[in-house]
Design a protein around this motif. Structure first.
Motif, PDB file in Angstrom:
ATOM      1  N   VAL A  22       4.972  69.820 -74.307  1.00 32.18           N
ATOM      2  CA  VAL A  22       5.042  68.356 -74.110  1.00 32.18           C
ATOM      3  C   VAL A  22       4.492  67.888 -72.761  1.00 32.18           C
ATOM      4  O   VAL A  22       4.506  66.700 -72.471  1.00 32.18           O
ATOM      5  CB  VAL A  22       6.485  67.819 -74.278  1.00 32.18           C
ATOM      6  N   ASP A  23       4.080  68.834 -71.906  1.00 29.50           N
ATOM      7  CA  ASP A  23       3.409  68.301 -70.720  1.00 29.50           C
ATOM      8  C   ASP A  23       2.198  69.119 -70.318  1.00 29.50           C
ATOM      9  O   ASP A  23       2.085  70.303 -70.662  1.00 29.50           O
ATOM     10  CB  ASP A  23       4.383  68.022 -69.559  1.00 29.50           C
ATOM     11  N   LEU A  24       1.279  68.460 -69.638  1.00 30.24           N
ATOM     12  CA  LEU A  24      -0.038  69.035 -69.368  1.00 30.24           C
ATOM     13  C   LEU A  24       0.009  70.286 -68.514  1.00 30.24           C
ATOM     14  O   LEU A  24      -0.769  71.220 -68.701  1.00 30.24           O
ATOM     15  CB  LEU A  24      -0.930  67.981 -68.681  1.00 30.24           C
ATOM     16  N   LYS A  25       0.969  70.325 -67.596  1.00 28.10           N
ATOM     17  CA  LYS A  25       1.070  71.484 -66.708  1.00 28.10           C
ATOM     18  C   LYS A  25       1.431  72.739 -67.506  1.00 28.10           C
ATOM     19  O   LYS A  25       0.823  73.807 -67.335  1.00 28.10           O
ATOM     20  CB  LYS A  25       2.167  71.219 -65.667  1.00 28.10           C
ATOM     21  N   LYS A  26       2.407  72.533 -68.422  1.00 28.90           N
ATOM     22  CA  LYS A  26       2.848  73.677 -69.242  1.00 28.90           C
ATOM     23  C   LYS A  26       1.719  74.113 -70.160  1.00 28.90           C
ATOM     24  O   LYS A  26       1.523  75.313 -70.398  1.00 28.90           O
ATOM     25  CB  LYS A  26       4.079  73.297 -70.050  1.00 28.90           C
ATOM     26  N   ARG A  78      -4.192  68.819 -75.549  1.00 27.08           N
ATOM     27  CA  ARG A  78      -4.399  68.157 -74.252  1.00 27.08           C
ATOM     28  C   ARG A  78      -4.773  66.683 -74.458  1.00 27.08           C
ATOM     29  O   ARG A  78      -4.233  65.793 -73.827  1.00 27.08           O
ATOM     30  CB  ARG A  78      -5.501  68.875 -73.462  1.00 27.08           C
ATOM     31  N   LEU A  81      -1.698  64.765 -75.523  1.00 23.89           N
ATOM     32  CA  LEU A  81      -0.768  64.507 -74.413  1.00 23.89           C
ATOM     33  C   LEU A  81      -1.304  63.403 -73.486  1.00 23.89           C
ATOM     34  O   LEU A  81      -0.559  62.535 -73.042  1.00 23.89           O
ATOM     35  CB  LEU A  81      -0.521  65.790 -73.608  1.00 23.89           C
ATOM     36  N   LYS A  82      -2.609  63.457 -73.229  1.00 25.66           N
ATOM     37  CA  LYS A  82      -3.205  62.442 -72.339  1.00 25.66           C
ATOM     38  C   LYS A  82      -3.058  61.051 -72.944  1.00 25.66           C
ATOM     39  O   LYS A  82      -2.747  60.081 -72.261  1.00 25.66           O
ATOM     40  CB  LYS A  82      -4.682  62.750 -72.103  1.00 25.66           C
ATOM     41  N   ASP A  84      -0.792  60.119 -75.114  1.00 23.33           N
ATOM     42  CA  ASP A  84       0.630  59.726 -75.045  1.00 23.33           C
ATOM     43  C   ASP A  84       0.959  59.143 -73.678  1.00 23.33           C
ATOM     44  O   ASP A  84       1.625  58.128 -73.549  1.00 23.33           O
ATOM     45  CB  ASP A  84       1.542  60.954 -75.242  1.00 23.33           C
ATOM     46  N   MET A  85       0.470  59.879 -72.646  1.00 24.88           N
ATOM     47  CA  MET A  85       0.759  59.437 -71.271  1.00 24.88           C
ATOM     48  C   MET A  85       0.215  58.025 -71.027  1.00 24.88           C
ATOM     49  O   MET A  85       0.874  57.178 -70.447  1.00 24.88           O
ATOM     50  CB  MET A  85       0.128  60.394 -70.262  1.00 24.88           C
ATOM     51  N   LYS A  88       2.282  55.463 -72.805  1.00 26.14           N
ATOM     52  CA  LYS A  88       3.554  55.216 -72.109  1.00 26.14           C
ATOM     53  C   LYS A  88       3.318  54.328 -70.886  1.00 26.14           C
ATOM     54  O   LYS A  88       4.081  53.414 -70.609  1.00 26.14           O
ATOM     55  CB  LYS A  88       4.186  56.549 -71.679  1.00 26.14           C
TER      56      LYS A  88
END
Ligand code: FA5
Length: 348
Positions: A22-26, A78, A81-82, A84-85, A88
């Motif tokens: 659920v996050d880009l770093k992970k 990726r 997620l981008k 989604d970010m 938000k």
């Protein structure tokens, strides 16, 4: 389990893992874990050495397809997620255009400017022109052409701030008399002019004196102007600004540039004429000086004093504002205290 089966298992399981991130770093750490040098695919490709030679090409192809599949799954995730970010963020930063706006504080002219505007309107209505002159003035215009030669004792009444011996902060708006007389073409008609502006004096500040204040100069020159015209004009100004609330009195005075000269006083607003600290216990507040323009002033500006003559006045809008609004200390006008200044709304 063969090497191929192991890779196939990784492909299926880790594709699910990728979807769950659920996050880009992970996601980036997972990419390094799966596709990096120490990852299972690189390891499997290294292990290819131990396979029989005829199996190597198809295994190699398979390993590459697993790597491509995982790689594209990571890229797809990726992008998701981008997106989604961003959504938000947009949701969070959404502007509610229906909210009431922040009110913008509306300014207004300074109370003294309001008085000057009123005076200008009155005089424009009577056919005067409005001119402004320099605050940094020549001794020649401020004094000499106003019939005050260098060692004239009346200069003491108006000491000022000197820039050089010949240049000073003007003590009065009267130099505008000389400046306009010099230029005026009388064949085109009479001279009727007012000139508002700031003047400076080495006066000690007190409730009715400031070292910096305003004046409005006025001058009318034609062939048959009398003291009655001056009196009528001054009474009109007083009436316009104060209504019938106050008495005005003219008393004889002295100015080197007018003869005869008068000063005009208005009933003290504070004590109604009884006498108090504001009016220095006289019952009157002096608001202007005036008189019939001295022939020397006309002649020095090149005007034939045998033919032309007229009146001039210099009034103090600061004092007018004090009287009109009952302000008992002139210094309030210059302190820039917004609470004081906003009391004088233009409509009020
Ligand atoms: C003069 O300045 C003459 N130039 C006026 C004049 C013009 C006379 C044309 C004849 C012909 P006086 O110094 O009196 O005169 O000032 C004129 C007005 O300015 C005063 O009546 C007063 O209202 C105002 N005034 C003078 N000194 C101050 C001061 N220190 N603070 C606030 N207002 C002042």
């Amino acid at each position: 389990m063969t090497l191929k089966d192991q890779l196939d298992k990784i492909r299926q399981e880790r594709k699910e893992d990728i979807k769950d991130v659920v996050d880009l770093k992970k996601l980036d750490s997972l990419r390094v874990e799966l596709l990096g040098k120490k990852g299972p695919i690189t390891q499997a490709l290294r292990g290819m050495r131990d396979l029989p030679a005829d199996e190597r090409p198809s295994f190699g192809q398979f390993a590459n397809s697993v790597r491509d599949e995982l790689q594209s799954a990571i890229e797809t995730r990726r992008d998701e997620l981008k997106k989604d970010m961003l959504n938000k963020q947009l949701e969070h930063e959404k502007i509610d255009v229906t909210l009431p706006g922040k009110p913008v504080a509306q300014g207004q002219p300074h109370v003294i400017q309001q008085i000057i505007d009123q005076i200008e309107d009155l005089f424009i209505g009577m056919g005067y022109q409005v001119l402004s002159g320099p605050e940094v003035e020549e001794d020649k215009y401020n004094f000499e052409m106003m019939n005050l030669p260098k060692d004239h004792p009346a200069r003491d009444m108006q000491d000022t701030f000197y820039i050089t011996k010949e240049i000073l902060m003007r003590t009065q708006t009267s130099p505008m008399q000389a400046r306009t007389l010099e230029k005026h073409d009388f064949s085109q008609g009479p001279l009727k002019m007012i000139s508002p502006g700031v003047v400076y004096r080495r006066d000690t500040d007190d409730p009715t004196h400031s070292h910096q204040f305003h004046q409005v100069e006025g001058i009318v020159i034609d062939k048959h102007i009398t003291m009655a015209d001056l009196k009528g004009t001054l009474e009109l100004v007083a009436h316009e600004l104060f209504g019938d609330r106050f008495d005005i009195r003219l008393r004889p005075s002295y100015f080197p540039f007018t003869e005869p000269s008068v000063e005009a006083d208005i009933t003290c607003f504070n004590c109604g004429g009884k006498g108090c600290a504001v009016c220095k216990y006289t019952g009157w507040i002096e608001v202007l000086g005036a008189g019939m323009v001295h022939p020397n002033v006309l002649e020095m500006a090149g005007v034939d004093a045998e033919v032309y003559g007229g009146f001039a006045f210099g009034l103090g809008p600061d004092r007018f504002a004090m009287l009109k609004y009952g302000v008992d200390d002139i210094r309030n006008f210059y302190l820039n205290d917004i609470r004081f200044l906003t009391q004088f709304s233009k409509k009020g």
